[in-house]
Enzyme design. Structure first.
Site, PDB file in Angstrom:
ATOM      1  N   GLY A  47       0.776  -1.009  -0.239  1.00  0.00           N
ATOM      2  CA  GLY A  47       0.075  -0.192   0.252  1.00  0.00           C
ATOM      3  C   GLY A  47       0.992   1.175   0.104  1.00  0.00           C
ATOM      4  O   GLY A  47       1.823   1.159   0.928  1.00  0.00           O
ATOM      5  N   ALA A  48       0.140   2.696  -0.876  1.00  0.00           N
ATOM      6  CA  ALA A  48       1.374   2.983  -0.412  1.00  0.00           C
ATOM      7  C   ALA A  48       1.990   3.879   0.382  1.00  0.00           C
ATOM      8  O   ALA A  48       3.098   3.977   0.518  1.00  0.00           O
ATOM      9  CB  ALA A  48       1.123   4.336  -2.577  1.00  0.00           C
ATOM     10  N   GLN A 196      -5.570  -8.664  -2.681  1.00  0.00           N
ATOM     11  CA  GLN A 196      -5.494  -7.925  -1.312  1.00  0.00           C
ATOM     12  C   GLN A 196      -6.984  -7.456  -0.888  1.00  0.00           C
ATOM     13  O   GLN A 196      -7.310  -7.110   0.422  1.00  0.00           O
ATOM     14  CB  GLN A 196      -5.443  -7.051  -1.782  1.00  0.00           C
ATOM     15  CG  GLN A 196      -3.396  -6.532  -1.853  1.00  0.00           C
ATOM     16  CD  GLN A 196      -3.150  -7.226  -3.469  1.00  0.00           C
ATOM     17  OE1 GLN A 196      -3.988  -7.783  -4.115  1.00  0.00           O
ATOM     18  NE2 GLN A 196      -1.485  -6.934  -2.960  1.00  0.00           N
ATOM     19  N   ASP A 237      -2.184   4.842  -6.179  1.00  0.00           N
ATOM     20  CA  ASP A 237      -0.013   4.824  -5.866  1.00  0.00           C
ATOM     21  C   ASP A 237       0.722   5.792  -6.831  1.00  0.00           C
ATOM     22  O   ASP A 237       1.684   5.970  -6.271  1.00  0.00           O
ATOM     23  CB  ASP A 237       0.471   3.261  -6.671  1.00  0.00           C
ATOM     24  CG  ASP A 237       0.238   2.046  -5.690  1.00  0.00           C
ATOM     25  OD1 ASP A 237      -0.661   1.411  -6.133  1.00  0.00           O
ATOM     26  OD2 ASP A 237       0.854   1.770  -5.381  1.00  0.00           O
ATOM     27  N   ASN A 247      -3.503   2.379 -10.365  1.00  0.00           N
ATOM     28  CA  ASN A 247      -3.338   1.882  -8.759  1.00  0.00           C
ATOM     29  C   ASN A 247      -3.769   0.443  -8.950  1.00  0.00           C
ATOM     30  O   ASN A 247      -2.921  -0.415  -9.983  1.00  0.00           O
ATOM     31  CB  ASN A 247      -4.814   2.623  -9.084  1.00  0.00           C
ATOM     32  CG  ASN A 247      -5.062   1.602  -7.224  1.00  0.00           C
ATOM     33  OD1 ASN A 247      -4.721   1.752  -6.209  1.00  0.00           O
ATOM     34  ND2 ASN A 247      -6.909   0.861  -6.999  1.00  0.00           N
TER      35      ASN A 247
HETATM   36  O1  MRU Z   1       0.804  -4.350  -4.317  1.00  0.00           O
HETATM   37  P1  MRU Z   1      -0.481  -3.329  -3.408  1.00  0.00           P
HETATM   38  O2  MRU Z   1      -0.794  -4.876  -2.443  1.00  0.00           O
HETATM   39  O3  MRU Z   1       0.942  -2.586  -3.138  1.00  0.00           O
HETATM   40  O4  MRU Z   1      -1.144  -2.047  -4.308  1.00  0.00           O
HETATM   41  C1  MRU Z   1      -1.659  -1.455  -3.356  1.00  0.00           C
HETATM   42  C2  MRU Z   1      -2.696  -0.650  -3.691  1.00  0.00           C
HETATM   43  O5  MRU Z   1      -3.059  -0.602  -5.412  1.00  0.00           O
HETATM   44  C3  MRU Z   1      -3.498   0.120  -2.928  1.00  0.00           C
HETATM   45  O6  MRU Z   1      -4.945   0.528  -3.995  1.00  0.00           O
HETATM   46  C4  MRU Z   1      -2.708   1.670  -3.575  1.00  0.00           C
HETATM   47  O7  MRU Z   1      -1.701   1.353  -3.064  1.00  0.00           O
HETATM   48  C5  MRU Z   1      -3.245   2.789  -2.301  1.00  0.00           C
HETATM   49  S1  MRU Z   1      -3.579   2.767  -0.611  1.00  0.00           S
HETATM   50  C6  MRU Z   1      -3.940   4.147   0.565  1.00  0.00           C
END
Ligand code: MRU
Length: 345
Positions: A47-48, A196, A237, A247
C-alpha cells in the site's frame, strides 16, 4: 482499524505481516535495511503510504551503524541506503517521496554531529508516520461527505488502514461515514492475483463492523447493473499532473464499468501520492511481478507448466474516468491539470 500496520516502540520497529492475513495476525521485527527491503518487495508491508513510512524507517536502519566520521562520508551512506530501498518497488511514488523527504532533512542539518543526524533521520521517519494518521483522517472527513445513508460502495484492492498508518485512504471515508452513523454496504473486489481485497479489505471492514460483501473481480459489472453500487472509491499509487491514476491492476476496468453505469468513480489521493513531475499516466513506471503469482497462487498450481504469463501489478486509469480526487486538502474535480496545481499551491 484493529491493528497497527507499523508499530514502533522506542526504536524497535515491527510490521504486521500482511502475507499471513487474514488467518494469522503476526508481527515481525525488522532489524535491518535488508529485512525492510524484503518486507516491501514481498508485500509483507504494502500500500503506497505504508511503504513510504516503511522505507523512511528502513533508511534509518540502513545508516544507524554507519561508521562515517564526516558529513560527506555519511551522505554517501545515506544515498546508498536510499537507492537500495528505492529499488524495492517502482510504482508507488510515496516510497520515493518519503526517501527524498528524509534526504532533504539530512541535507538541512549538515552541520550537526553524525550521531545527532542519525537521530534526526529516525525523527523524520516517525514524523512521516504520525502525519499519515492526520492526512488519512482529514481525507476521510472530506470523502465521507460524498457518502449518503444507505449507499452501496465498491472498492478494489486494499487502500485501508493496512495500506497506511491507520484509517486508510479509500476506506477512510467509509470508516468515517460509519462513525457518523450512516448505513453503508461495501462490495470488496477480491483483487486477483494476490487477493488484497479478500484477504485485507474484507478482513479490515469485518473487524470494524462495516457490512462488507466479497465479490470476485468479474462480478463488479453485475452488482453495478443490479443498482447495488452508488459510488466507487479506490486508492492510488501515483497520480500524474493531469489526473491519470495508477492503482492496482483491474482498477481501470472498474472505472470503465462505473462510467458505463453512471456511477461516480472517486480516487482517494493523499498529496504524497501525486507526482506533478509526470504530465500524464503513460510515464508512470508499472511494476511487473513474478509469473508464479498467477500460475501458483497461494501454493497451488493452477496453470500448465511453461505457459506465458503477463503480470503487471498496476494499471493506469485515464483521468476522463475519474469523477473526483479526494485529498486531505479537499476535493479536486476536473480539469485536474488546472485544479491539482491550484490545490497544491
Ligand atoms: O501491490 P499493493 O498491494 O501494494 O497495491 C496497493 C494498491 O494498489 C493500493 O490501492 C494503493 O497503494 C493505495 S493504498 C492507500
Amino acid at each position: 482499524m484493529p491493528v497497527d500496520t507499523i508499530a514502533v516502540q522506542g526504536k524497535h520497529i515491527t510490521l504486521i505481516d500482511q502475507t499471513k492475513l487474514p488467518t494469522e495476525v503476526t508481527y515481525i521485527p525488522i532489524h535491518t535495511i535488508g529485512e525492510m527491503w524484503e518486507a516491501i518487495k514481498v508485500l509483507r508491508v504494502r500500500g503506497a503510504p505504508a511503504i513510504g513510512i516503511a522505507a523512511a524507517y528502513g533508511l534509518y536502519l540502513g545508516i544507524k551503524d554507519s561508521p562515517a566520521a564526516t558529513f560527506d562520508d555519511f551522505w554517501n551512506d545515506v544515498k546508498t541506503a536510499s537507492d537500495y530501498l528505492a529499488s524495492s518497488r517502482p510504482t508507488a511514488v510515496n516510497l520515493f517521496w518519503a526517501l527524498e523527504r528524509v534526504e532533504t532533512c539530512v541535507q538541512g542539518h549538515a552541520n550537526l554531529p553524525i550521531p545527532e543526524l542519525k537521530e534526526r533521520i529516525f525523527d523524520e521517519a516517525a514524523l512521516i508516520h504520525r502525519e499519515d494518521d492526520d492526512i488519512c483522517r482529514a481525507l476521510g472527513t472530506v470523502g465521507a461527505e460524498l457518502i449518503q445513508d444507505g449507499d452501496g460502495l465498491l472498492t478494489h484492492c486494499n487502500a485501508g488502514g493496512l495500506a497506511t498508518s491507520k484509517y486508510g485512504t479509500a476506506l477512510a471515508p467509509m470508516f468515517i461515514a460509519h462513525e457518523q452513523g450512516k448505513n453503508i454496504h461495501v462490495f470488496a473486489d477480491e483483487t486477483r492475483p494476490l487477493l488484497q481485497g479478500a484477504r485485507l479489505t474484507a478482513w479490515e471492514l469485518n473487524e470494524a463492523g462495516i457490512p462488507v460483501t466479497l465479490i470476485c473481480d468479474n462480478m463488479a459489472a453485475t452488482v453495478m447493473r443490479q443498482g447495488k453500487v452508488q459510488a466507487v472509491i479506490v486508492g492510488t499509487d501515483r497520480t500524474a499532473a493531469n489526473g491519470d491514476v495508477a492503482n492496482k491492476i483491474g482498477t481501470y476496468g472498474v472505472a470503465v464499468l462505473a462510467k458505463e453505469h453512471g456511477i461516480p468513480f472517486y480516487v482517494a489521493a493523499p498529496m504524497s501520492s501525486i507526482d506533478m513531475s509526470l504530465s500524464d499516466g503513460s510515464q508512470i513506471p508499472i511494476e511487473e511481478r513474478d509469473a508464479q503469482e498467477i500460475t501458483h497462487g497461494f501454493g497451488r498450481q493452477t496453470a500448465p507448466d511453461g505457459v506465458n504469463v503477463y503480470n503487471p501489478a498496476f494499471d493506469v486509469t485515464p483521468h476522463a474516468y475519474v469523477t473526483g480526487l479526494i485529498t486531505e486538502k479537499g476535493m479536486v474535480y476536473p480539469p485536474f491539470d488546472v485544479n491539482l496545481q491550484k490545490r497544491l499551491g
